[in-house]
Design a protein around this motif. Structure first.
Motif, PDB file in Angstrom:
ATOM      1  N   LEU A   1       0.810  -1.062   0.071  1.00 30.09           N
ATOM      2  CA  LEU A   1      -0.091  -0.014  -0.012  1.00 30.09           C
ATOM      3  C   LEU A   1       1.004   1.134   0.031  1.00 30.09           C
ATOM      4  O   LEU A   1       0.658   2.021  -0.551  1.00 30.09           O
ATOM      5  CB  LEU A   1      -1.015   0.114   1.165  1.00 30.09           C
ATOM      6  N   ALA A   2       1.797   1.028   1.002  1.00 31.83           N
ATOM      7  CA  ALA A   2       2.911   2.493   0.932  1.00 31.83           C
ATOM      8  C   ALA A   2       3.666   2.855  -0.492  1.00 31.83           C
ATOM      9  O   ALA A   2       3.993   3.784  -0.561  1.00 31.83           O
ATOM     10  CB  ALA A   2       3.534   2.165   1.836  1.00 31.83           C
ATOM     11  N   LEU A   3       3.979   1.604  -1.197  1.00 30.44           N
ATOM     12  CA  LEU A   3       4.517   1.782  -2.399  1.00 30.44           C
ATOM     13  C   LEU A   3       4.011   2.662  -3.406  1.00 30.44           C
ATOM     14  O   LEU A   3       4.662   3.278  -4.160  1.00 30.44           O
ATOM     15  CB  LEU A   3       5.174   0.469  -3.059  1.00 30.44           C
ATOM     16  N   ALA A   4       2.532   2.641  -3.329  1.00 28.86           N
ATOM     17  CA  ALA A   4       2.013   3.402  -4.016  1.00 28.86           C
ATOM     18  C   ALA A   4       1.820   4.921  -3.774  1.00 28.86           C
ATOM     19  O   ALA A   4       1.402   5.733  -4.622  1.00 28.86           O
ATOM     20  CB  ALA A   4       0.317   2.966  -4.262  1.00 28.86           C
ATOM     21  N   THR A   5       1.939   5.132  -2.478  1.00 27.09           N
ATOM     22  CA  THR A   5       1.803   6.596  -2.170  1.00 27.09           C
ATOM     23  C   THR A   5       2.674   7.897  -2.890  1.00 27.09           C
ATOM     24  O   THR A   5       2.182   8.635  -3.163  1.00 27.09           O
ATOM     25  CB  THR A   5       2.290   6.659  -0.427  1.00 27.09           C
ATOM     26  N   PRO A   6       3.967   7.496  -3.009  1.00 24.56           N
ATOM     27  CA  PRO A   6       4.604   8.449  -3.729  1.00 24.56           C
ATOM     28  C   PRO A   6       4.235   8.545  -5.199  1.00 24.56           C
ATOM     29  O   PRO A   6       4.484   9.765  -5.680  1.00 24.56           O
ATOM     30  CB  PRO A   6       6.265   8.302  -3.651  1.00 24.56           C
TER      31      PRO A   6
ATOM     32  N   ARG B   1       1.103   7.920  -6.109  1.00 23.16           N
ATOM     33  CA  ARG B   1      -0.403   8.525  -6.140  1.00 23.16           C
ATOM     34  C   ARG B   1      -0.752   9.961  -6.921  1.00 23.16           C
ATOM     35  O   ARG B   1      -1.486  10.304  -7.653  1.00 23.16           O
ATOM     36  CB  ARG B   1      -1.122   8.239  -5.084  1.00 23.16           C
ATOM     37  N   SER B   2      -0.045  10.780  -5.820  1.00 17.55           N
ATOM     38  CA  SER B   2      -0.539  11.991  -6.139  1.00 17.55           C
ATOM     39  C   SER B   2       0.003  12.768  -7.310  1.00 17.55           C
ATOM     40  O   SER B   2      -1.193  13.227  -8.032  1.00 17.55           O
ATOM     41  CB  SER B   2       0.315  13.162  -5.027  1.00 17.55           C
ATOM     42  N   PRO B   3       1.125  12.414  -7.868  1.00 15.16           N
ATOM     43  CA  PRO B   3       1.318  13.002  -9.280  1.00 15.16           C
ATOM     44  C   PRO B   3       0.525  12.306 -10.292  1.00 15.16           C
ATOM     45  O   PRO B   3       0.070  12.932 -11.354  1.00 15.16           O
ATOM     46  CB  PRO B   3       2.953  12.748  -9.637  1.00 15.16           C
ATOM     47  N   PHE B   4       0.315  11.169 -10.223  1.00 12.18           N
ATOM     48  CA  PHE B   4      -0.353  10.433 -11.111  1.00 12.18           C
ATOM     49  C   PHE B   4      -1.923  10.910 -11.200  1.00 12.18           C
ATOM     50  O   PHE B   4      -2.412  11.434 -12.286  1.00 12.18           O
ATOM     51  CB  PHE B   4      -0.570   8.977 -10.864  1.00 12.18           C
ATOM     52  N   ILE B   5      -2.530  10.915 -10.257  1.00 12.06           N
ATOM     53  CA  ILE B   5      -4.107  11.520 -10.023  1.00 12.06           C
ATOM     54  C   ILE B   5      -4.075  12.922 -10.464  1.00 12.06           C
ATOM     55  O   ILE B   5      -5.139  13.072 -11.143  1.00 12.06           O
ATOM     56  CB  ILE B   5      -4.469  11.487  -8.536  1.00 12.06           C
ATOM     57  N   SER B   6      -3.154  13.806  -9.892  1.00 10.75           N
ATOM     58  CA  SER B   6      -3.122  15.144 -10.427  1.00 10.75           C
ATOM     59  C   SER B   6      -3.062  15.254 -11.949  1.00 10.75           C
ATOM     60  O   SER B   6      -3.761  16.053 -12.565  1.00 10.75           O
ATOM     61  CB  SER B   6      -2.035  15.905  -9.814  1.00 10.75           C
ATOM     62  N   TRP B   7      -2.026  14.317 -12.588  1.00  4.25           N
ATOM     63  CA  TRP B   7      -1.925  14.350 -14.022  1.00  4.25           C
ATOM     64  C   TRP B   7      -3.075  13.990 -14.652  1.00  4.25           C
ATOM     65  O   TRP B   7      -3.671  14.326 -15.731  1.00  4.25           O
ATOM     66  CB  TRP B   7      -1.018  13.400 -14.287  1.00  4.25           C
TER      67      TRP B   7
ATOM     68  N   MET C   1      -2.908   2.989  -4.567  1.00  3.27           N
ATOM     69  CA  MET C   1      -2.900   3.760  -5.609  1.00  3.27           C
ATOM     70  C   MET C   1      -4.261   4.630  -5.863  1.00  3.27           C
ATOM     71  O   MET C   1      -4.416   5.871  -5.974  1.00  3.27           O
ATOM     72  CB  MET C   1      -2.784   3.337  -6.863  1.00  3.27           C
ATOM     73  N   PHE C   2      -5.326   3.932  -5.562  1.00  2.44           N
ATOM     74  CA  PHE C   2      -6.716   4.681  -5.911  1.00  2.44           C
ATOM     75  C   PHE C   2      -7.508   4.655  -4.766  1.00  2.44           C
ATOM     76  O   PHE C   2      -8.518   5.507  -4.618  1.00  2.44           O
ATOM     77  CB  PHE C   2      -7.401   3.610  -6.977  1.00  2.44           C
ATOM     78  N   ASN C   3      -7.382   4.027  -3.498  1.00  2.00           N
ATOM     79  CA  ASN C   3      -8.407   4.202  -2.486  1.00  2.00           C
ATOM     80  C   ASN C   3      -8.338   5.587  -1.974  1.00  2.00           C
ATOM     81  O   ASN C   3      -9.297   6.072  -1.695  1.00  2.00           O
ATOM     82  CB  ASN C   3      -7.878   3.279  -1.365  1.00  2.00           C
ATOM     83  N   SER C   4      -7.263   5.877  -1.800  1.00  2.00           N
ATOM     84  CA  SER C   4      -7.282   7.697  -1.226  1.00  2.00           C
ATOM     85  C   SER C   4      -6.931   8.484  -2.190  1.00  2.00           C
ATOM     86  O   SER C   4      -6.581   9.601  -1.910  1.00  2.00           O
ATOM     87  CB  SER C   4      -6.521   7.618   0.157  1.00  2.00           C
ATOM     88  N   ALA C   5      -6.753   8.078  -3.472  1.00  2.00           N
ATOM     89  CA  ALA C   5      -6.347   8.913  -4.615  1.00  2.00           C
ATOM     90  C   ALA C   5      -7.260  10.340  -4.799  1.00  2.00           C
ATOM     91  O   ALA C   5      -7.097  11.218  -4.966  1.00  2.00           O
ATOM     92  CB  ALA C   5      -6.511   8.352  -5.889  1.00  2.00           C
ATOM     93  N   VAL C   6      -8.715  10.057  -4.168  1.00  2.00           N
ATOM     94  CA  VAL C   6      -9.694  11.252  -4.490  1.00  2.00           C
ATOM     95  C   VAL C   6      -9.298  12.241  -3.687  1.00  2.00           C
ATOM     96  O   VAL C   6      -9.593  13.420  -3.585  1.00  2.00           O
ATOM     97  CB  VAL C   6     -11.096  10.616  -4.047  1.00  2.00           C
ATOM     98  N   VAL C   7      -8.391  11.938  -2.417  1.00  2.00           N
ATOM     99  CA  VAL C   7      -8.070  13.197  -1.530  1.00  2.00           C
ATOM    100  C   VAL C   7      -7.411  14.027  -2.204  1.00  2.00           C
ATOM    101  O   VAL C   7      -7.224  15.340  -1.910  1.00  2.00           O
ATOM    102  CB  VAL C   7      -7.265  12.292  -0.396  1.00  2.00           C
ATOM    103  N   VAL C   8      -6.208  13.811  -3.174  1.00  2.00           N
ATOM    104  CA  VAL C   8      -5.556  14.604  -3.880  1.00  2.00           C
ATOM    105  C   VAL C   8      -6.526  15.705  -4.631  1.00  2.00           C
ATOM    106  O   VAL C   8      -6.277  16.718  -4.581  1.00  2.00           O
ATOM    107  CB  VAL C   8      -4.515  13.964  -4.921  1.00  2.00           C
ATOM    108  N   VAL C   9      -7.450  15.258  -5.344  1.00  2.00           N
ATOM    109  CA  VAL C   9      -8.220  16.045  -6.203  1.00  2.00           C
ATOM    110  C   VAL C   9      -9.589  16.487  -5.261  1.00  2.00           C
ATOM    111  O   VAL C   9      -9.762  17.698  -5.413  1.00  2.00           O
ATOM    112  CB  VAL C   9      -8.819  15.193  -7.266  1.00  2.00           C
TER     113      VAL C   9
END
Length: 160
Positions: free
Chosen positions: A6-11, A13-19, A67-75
């Motif tokens: 889960l933690a591997l996806a953290t760095p 997630r934010s740039p990917f979801i923002s992109w 990657m996706f579970n808390s991805a919505v937080v970024v947006v």
């Protein structure tokens, strides 16, 4: 370990979801709905077919959940800021920040209680016991998807 996946996806997630939000979909709402749909789909094997998963599949599933579970937080933070006047942007983003922590505080004790209500063998809980516990995550993901469908699009459309 699984938490590490889960933690591997953290760095990433934010740039990917923002992109995705800025360049691909040009929409905050579409990305939030998409991430919610993906999260819902990822909870299905955990809630309904936990014994059918091997370790590599579980690692991949946990990476994708990260990657996706808390991805919505970024947006969602950006949307919360854009929905309200600049004078209360800190308050709106702070309130949006409450919900991931609230979920993290409420869900584990409930999951633990569900597991504790199951029969524990010498080797631990059965796949069926985990299935009952993960059903809660499926329900949460379903509720999140329903809520995502009702959010307001905040990205300004540009003509380029």
């Amino acid at each position: 370990n699984i938490v590490g996946r889960l933690a591997l996806a953290t760095p990433l997630r934010s740039p990917f979801i923002s992109w995705l939000s800025e360049k691909v979909f040009r929409s905050r709402k579409k990305v939030i709905v998409l991430a919610s749909v993906i999260t819902l789909c990822l909870t299905i094997p955990l809630a309904f077919f936990p014994d059918a998963m091997n370790k590599p599949a579980l690692y991949l599933l946990c990476f994708l959940l990260g990657m996706f579970n808390s991805a919505v937080v970024v947006v969602a933070f950006t949307s919360a800021k854009e929905l309200f006047p600049l004078e209360i942007a800190g308050t709106s983003v702070g309130l949006a920040n409450l919900f991931p922590f609230l979920g993290g505080a409420v869900a584990p004790p409930i999951l633990g209680a569900i597991l504790e209500a199951q029969v524990k063998t010498a080797t631990g809980y059965s796949a069926e016991a985990y299935s009952k516990a993960f059903l809660l995550y499926f329900i949460f993901a379903l509720l999140a998807l329903g809520a995502a469908c009702f959010i307001t699009e905040t990205m300004k459309k540009t003509s380029d």
